[in-house]
Design an enzyme around this catalytic site. Structure first.
Site, PDB file in Angstrom:
ATOM      1  N   SER A  70       0.828  -1.205   0.000  1.00  0.00           N
ATOM      2  CA  SER A  70       0.000   0.000   0.000  1.00  0.00           C
ATOM      3  C   SER A  70       0.859   1.251   0.000  1.00  0.00           C
ATOM      4  O   SER A  70       0.596   2.209  -0.743  1.00  0.00           O
ATOM      5  CB  SER A  70      -0.934   0.005   1.221  1.00  0.00           C
ATOM      6  OG  SER A  70      -1.888  -1.033   1.130  1.00  0.00           O
ATOM      7  N   GLN A 177       0.537  -8.723  -6.133  1.00  0.00           N
ATOM      8  CA  GLN A 177       0.068 -10.105  -6.216  1.00  0.00           C
ATOM      9  C   GLN A 177       0.885 -10.959  -7.180  1.00  0.00           C
ATOM     10  O   GLN A 177       0.721 -12.184  -7.213  1.00  0.00           O
ATOM     11  CB  GLN A 177      -1.412 -10.132  -6.637  1.00  0.00           C
ATOM     12  CG  GLN A 177      -2.364  -9.531  -5.631  1.00  0.00           C
ATOM     13  CD  GLN A 177      -2.480 -10.346  -4.358  1.00  0.00           C
ATOM     14  OE1 GLN A 177      -2.023 -11.482  -4.258  1.00  0.00           O
ATOM     15  NE2 GLN A 177      -3.092  -9.757  -3.345  1.00  0.00           N
ATOM     16  N   SER A 197       5.581  -6.192  -2.550  1.00  0.00           N
ATOM     17  CA  SER A 197       5.458  -6.360  -1.105  1.00  0.00           C
ATOM     18  C   SER A 197       6.089  -7.675  -0.684  1.00  0.00           C
ATOM     19  O   SER A 197       6.000  -8.674  -1.400  1.00  0.00           O
ATOM     20  CB  SER A 197       3.979  -6.326  -0.713  1.00  0.00           C
ATOM     21  OG  SER A 197       3.822  -6.531   0.673  1.00  0.00           O
ATOM     22  N   HIS A 199       5.385  -9.536   2.224  1.00  0.00           N
ATOM     23  CA  HIS A 199       4.588 -10.542   2.940  1.00  0.00           C
ATOM     24  C   HIS A 199       3.686 -11.367   2.022  1.00  0.00           C
ATOM     25  O   HIS A 199       3.042 -12.306   2.475  1.00  0.00           O
ATOM     26  CB  HIS A 199       3.780  -9.898   4.070  1.00  0.00           C
ATOM     27  CG  HIS A 199       2.563  -9.157   3.640  1.00  0.00           C
ATOM     28  ND1 HIS A 199       1.294  -9.677   3.764  1.00  0.00           N
ATOM     29  CD2 HIS A 199       2.409  -7.929   3.100  1.00  0.00           C
ATOM     30  CE1 HIS A 199       0.416  -8.796   3.322  1.00  0.00           C
ATOM     31  NE2 HIS A 199       1.064  -7.729   2.908  1.00  0.00           N
ATOM     32  N   THR A 235      14.992   5.562   8.975  1.00  0.00           N
ATOM     33  CA  THR A 235      16.063   4.576   8.944  1.00  0.00           C
ATOM     34  C   THR A 235      15.553   3.266   8.353  1.00  0.00           C
ATOM     35  O   THR A 235      14.491   2.766   8.739  1.00  0.00           O
ATOM     36  CB  THR A 235      16.583   4.318  10.374  1.00  0.00           C
ATOM     37  OG1 THR A 235      17.022   5.553  10.943  1.00  0.00           O
ATOM     38  CG2 THR A 235      17.731   3.316  10.363  1.00  0.00           C
ATOM     39  N   CYS A 321      -7.918  -5.635   2.453  1.00  0.00           N
ATOM     40  CA  CYS A 321      -7.697  -4.205   2.665  1.00  0.00           C
ATOM     41  C   CYS A 321      -8.936  -3.368   2.400  1.00  0.00           C
ATOM     42  O   CYS A 321      -8.881  -2.147   2.453  1.00  0.00           O
ATOM     43  CB  CYS A 321      -6.545  -3.707   1.785  1.00  0.00           C
ATOM     44  SG  CYS A 321      -4.967  -4.470   2.192  1.00  0.00           S
TER      45      CYS A 321
END
Length: 377
Positions: A70, A177, A197, A199, A235, A321
């Site tokens: 996102s 995806q 992403s 995860h 960071t 989401c």
């Protein structure tokens, strides 16, 4: 419990976990620091940038790290819009996008940008003809997902890229995806930017990346930031980045084998659920190999999800989401489904550890939902 919701998130793999721990223990320096510990971390981050870029045939200098898909979508879209607004304020997207894409576009609308949505074919593909018809002299950006998380249909990126490039427009895709799971070449697709992403590929949560081709104009959404060429403050999580790159490397290495395995699972499941009662949503062939979007006549998708959950099987009733499940998915309405049909959506998504026994249990559970047929008198 049988887990078949890998499009929502995936468990961290053993290699990714080991990479995280080893990096946290040995490369804990701030990569912005000028001492040796900072340099060790900086060199590792650069290696990870090169590793991730190689998966999409991009350049390492174009990889910027974010807190996830996102964040990547929002940061990329805003940065590209601001960096090109001198040429115009018109953007084209589709009704198939992740909520984060619409969140970025809604913000831009409040700042004077205009947004149009291209039409969608009944099979779930964006109409390239419709998209080109929306292009104007002041169009600066097209953002179309590589594959919808709801329908699983893979979009014709190369066809879209050819049209967009002809008009000198930036092209962004949400590849959350698809990254590392199916082939993607940013050069062949003429992509200016891409979101990914960790995860979704057995890496850590709260870690992602955005690719922006080095030749593309963009403007930081954060004033006076020095981190990551001004792209994003803060960071870097070196351990999370190392785990992300490790997960991507292993997923990419297994891409062909997993594709074949998941395709076989798709075909098997479609053959073993009641086809008089279950309906596949979206194109049967132009879809993610690990994804099935279905509905059962007479049942809402959320009911099917809860029924499976009671039987010890985790599936999804749509994008995790979404703000609410009360509204039917706009992607399905754009494909021509009624609101009632769209509410029937449920999603099954396989992972690297999904087994045939898992599918057997799922097929049995779904077939339990089929209404009994009374014998004729």
């Amino acid at each position: 419990m049988i887990y078949l919701d890998h499009c929502a998130t995936t468990p961290m793999s053993r290699p990714a976990l080991e990479a995280y721990v080893q990096t946290a223990e040995s490369f804990y320096g701030n990569e912005q620091s000028l001492h040796d510990h900072g340099d060790y971390a900086r060199q590792l981050v650069r290696h990870c940038q090169a590793e991730l870029a190689s998966v999409i045939n991009g350049e390492a200098s174009g990889i910027f790290f974010t807190s996830g898909g996102s964040d990547s979508n929002i940061s990329a879209i805003l940065s590209l819009a601001y960096g090109n607004q001198a040429r115009g304020k018109h953007i084209i997207t589709s009704p198939l996008e992740h909520p984060s894409v619409y969140q970025a576009l809604e913000k831009l609308k409040t700042e004077g940008f205009e947004v149009d949505e291209a039409d969608v074919k009944p099979n779930g593909e964006v109409s390239v003809i419709s998209l080109e018809e929306y292009i104007r002299d002041d169009t600066i950006l097209v953002t179309i997902c590589h594959a919808s998380s709801e329908t699983g249909v893979i979009q014709p990126l190369e066809d879209i890229g050819a049209v967009v490039t002809k008009h000198g427009i930036c092209f962004h895709t949400d590849a959350v995806q698809t990254f590392a799971k199916i082939p993607i070449d940013v050069n062949k697709a003429c992509l200016s930017a891409l979101s990914m992403s960790a995860h979704k590929i057995n890496g850590p949560k709260n870690t992602g990346a955005c690719y922006i081709a080095p030749h593309v104009s963009w403007q930081s959404i954060y004033p006076r930031v020095v981190h990551q060429q001004g792209f994003k403050p803060g960071t870097l999580d070196t351990a999370g980045i190392a785990a992300f790159a490790t997960a991507a490397f292993h997923m990419h290495q297994q891409q062909d084998q997993l594709y074949a395995k998941w395709r076989n699972m798709q075909h098997w499941l479609l053959e073993h659920i009641n086809n008089d009662h279950a309906v596949l949503i979206g194109d049967k062939n132009k879809r993610l190999p690990h994804h099935l979007s279905l509905r059962l006549h007479g049942y809402e998708g959320q009911w099917v999800m809860l029924h499976c959950n009671r039987q010890g099987i985790a599936i999804s009733a749509g994008s995790a989401c979404k703000a609410s499940y009360t509204d039917p998915p706009k992607s399905l309405l754009a494909m021509g489904l009624t609101a009632e049909e769209a509410h029937g959506l449920f999603r099954i998504s396989f992972g690297i550890d999904t087994t045939d026994d898992d599918l057997n249990a799922l097929a049995y559970t779904l077939n339990q939902c089929v209404p009994s047929v009374k014998p004729s008198l």
